[in-house]
Design an enzyme around this catalytic site. Sequence first.
Site, PDB file in Angstrom:
ATOM      1  N   TYR A 186       0.828  -1.198   0.000  1.00  0.00           N
ATOM      2  CA  TYR A 186       0.000   0.000   0.000  1.00  0.00           C
ATOM      3  C   TYR A 186       0.860   1.243   0.000  1.00  0.00           C
ATOM      4  O   TYR A 186       2.078   1.171   0.199  1.00  0.00           O
ATOM      5  CB  TYR A 186      -0.950   0.002   1.207  1.00  0.00           C
TER       6      TYR A 186
ATOM      7  N   ARG B 131       8.830   4.198  -4.180  1.00  0.00           N
ATOM      8  CA  ARG B 131       8.799   3.265  -3.042  1.00  0.00           C
ATOM      9  C   ARG B 131       7.842   2.117  -3.333  1.00  0.00           C
ATOM     10  O   ARG B 131       8.124   0.958  -2.997  1.00  0.00           O
ATOM     11  CB  ARG B 131       8.393   4.001  -1.758  1.00  0.00           C
TER      12      ARG B 131
ATOM     13  N   ARG C 268      -8.084 -20.018  -0.826  1.00  0.00           N
ATOM     14  CA  ARG C 268      -6.952 -19.909   0.094  1.00  0.00           C
ATOM     15  C   ARG C 268      -5.885 -20.972  -0.144  1.00  0.00           C
ATOM     16  O   ARG C 268      -6.165 -22.169  -0.107  1.00  0.00           O
ATOM     17  CB  ARG C 268      -7.434 -19.990   1.540  1.00  0.00           C
TER      18      ARG C 268
ATOM     19  N   HIS D 191      -1.392 -20.848   0.327  1.00  0.00           N
ATOM     20  CA  HIS D 191      -0.244 -19.969   0.545  1.00  0.00           C
ATOM     21  C   HIS D 191       0.447 -19.642  -0.779  1.00  0.00           C
ATOM     22  O   HIS D 191       0.869 -18.517  -1.012  1.00  0.00           O
ATOM     23  CB  HIS D 191       0.763 -20.618   1.503  1.00  0.00           C
TER      24      HIS D 191
ATOM     25  N   LYS E 197       6.432  -1.813   2.157  1.00  0.00           N
ATOM     26  CA  LYS E 197       5.192  -1.254   2.720  1.00  0.00           C
ATOM     27  C   LYS E 197       4.079  -2.273   2.492  1.00  0.00           C
ATOM     28  O   LYS E 197       3.204  -2.105   1.641  1.00  0.00           O
ATOM     29  CB  LYS E 197       4.882   0.104   2.076  1.00  0.00           C
TER      30      LYS E 197
ATOM     31  N   GLU F 123      11.673   2.593  14.607  1.00  0.00           N
ATOM     32  CA  GLU F 123      10.761   3.645  14.142  1.00  0.00           C
ATOM     33  C   GLU F 123       9.525   3.565  15.022  1.00  0.00           C
ATOM     34  O   GLU F 123       9.565   2.952  16.094  1.00  0.00           O
ATOM     35  CB  GLU F 123      10.442   3.467  12.650  1.00  0.00           C
TER      36      GLU F 123
HETATM   37  N1  PMP Z   1       7.140   3.927   9.295  1.00  0.00           N
HETATM   38  C1  PMP Z   1       6.008   3.203   9.208  1.00  0.00           C
HETATM   39  C2  PMP Z   1       5.981   1.841   9.815  1.00  0.00           C
HETATM   40  C3  PMP Z   1       4.883   3.736   8.554  1.00  0.00           C
HETATM   41  O1  PMP Z   1       3.738   3.025   8.461  1.00  0.00           O
HETATM   42  C4  PMP Z   1       4.946   5.054   8.034  1.00  0.00           C
HETATM   43  C5  PMP Z   1       3.741   5.677   7.392  1.00  0.00           C
HETATM   44  N2  PMP Z   1       3.501   5.223   6.111  1.00  0.00           N
HETATM   45  C6  PMP Z   1       6.156   5.750   8.141  1.00  0.00           C
HETATM   46  C7  PMP Z   1       7.229   5.150   8.788  1.00  0.00           C
HETATM   47  C8  PMP Z   1       6.303   7.124   7.554  1.00  0.00           C
HETATM   48  O2  PMP Z   1       6.447   7.055   6.156  1.00  0.00           O
HETATM   49  P1  PMP Z   1       5.950   8.243   5.245  1.00  0.00           P
HETATM   50  O3  PMP Z   1       6.670   9.463   5.704  1.00  0.00           O
HETATM   51  O4  PMP Z   1       6.354   7.850   3.862  1.00  0.00           O
HETATM   52  O5  PMP Z   1       4.487   8.339   5.405  1.00  0.00           O
END
Ligand code: PMP
Length: 272
Positions: A28, A47, A95, A97, A137, A170
């Site tokens: 996403y 990305r 379903r 895998h 992501k 993070e």
């Molecule tokens: N880390 C994570 C785990 C996130 O979900 C996000 C938000 N998408 C970010 C960092 C920040 O990324 P961005 O600045 O691209 O939104």
Amino acid sequence: MINDEIVPLAEAMISAHDRSIYFGDGVYEAIRYCEGKLFAMEQHLERLKNSLRKMDMLARVDLEQVRRRVDRAVSESAITDALVYFQISRGTALRNHDYSDDWQPSFLLTIRAYNDRREQATVITHPDWRWKGCDIKSLNLLPNVLAKHAATKAGAYEALLVDENGLITEATSSNAMLVKGDVLQTAPLTANILPGITRAFLLGLAGRVGLQVREESFTVEEALAADELIITGTGNEVMGVTHVDGKPVADGKVGPCTQRFHKLLIEAMKGS
Ligand code: PMP
């Protein structure tokens, strides 16, 4: 928007056999749309491409079609300050895998008004229980979901994720950085963190705020000893972290560099 169709929310349906439901098998992006413009669209698409490549999905997704769908959705929406979310899953199948090589992506997009701006946040610390592909992501966000809820339960806004070496990677939906003296410090881009678009934007602006960039992870103790602690993200913009586990960072107020970064980000979003 489901694939190419814009439909009322109540009629937005995807198959029960969508692999995003069974496995969270998809990727996403979330992008800000501000005064008629998508902020940092190229970086988001780049990305997305990396996420798709690492998920073995790139060959079957047309990135120009994704761009056209996002453009069309925002142009048909009446919302002028919005958060655009879209996900692409590895299609529909009973379903299993494993997946066949001829899967067809399913696309789902929503646009919501951006009206929950905050300048500051309190955070908790939480173990980082995620997998070794946090640079992707992916739709699989269960550890993030649980950590965020733990934060809410503790009366905090976000959770800083701490790895087995005591280093902050993070937060659940934001990157973390600190200001100490004239240094802006944040974790380096490894597979442990998402390469945040907002993170990159702030690092690019550091010189204008009088800071040097150091891409090196830091501990909770270092976060608490910082002059300013910041979380950044598309949804969160730039927030000053005032407390970690109930303990104040510096004087417990949003610092001047944080404020300056936030102002510059908003200006850029409006002007880009
Ligand atoms: N880390 C994570 C785990 C996130 O979900 C996000 C938000 N998408 C970010 C960092 C920040 O990324 P961005 O600045 O691209 O939104």
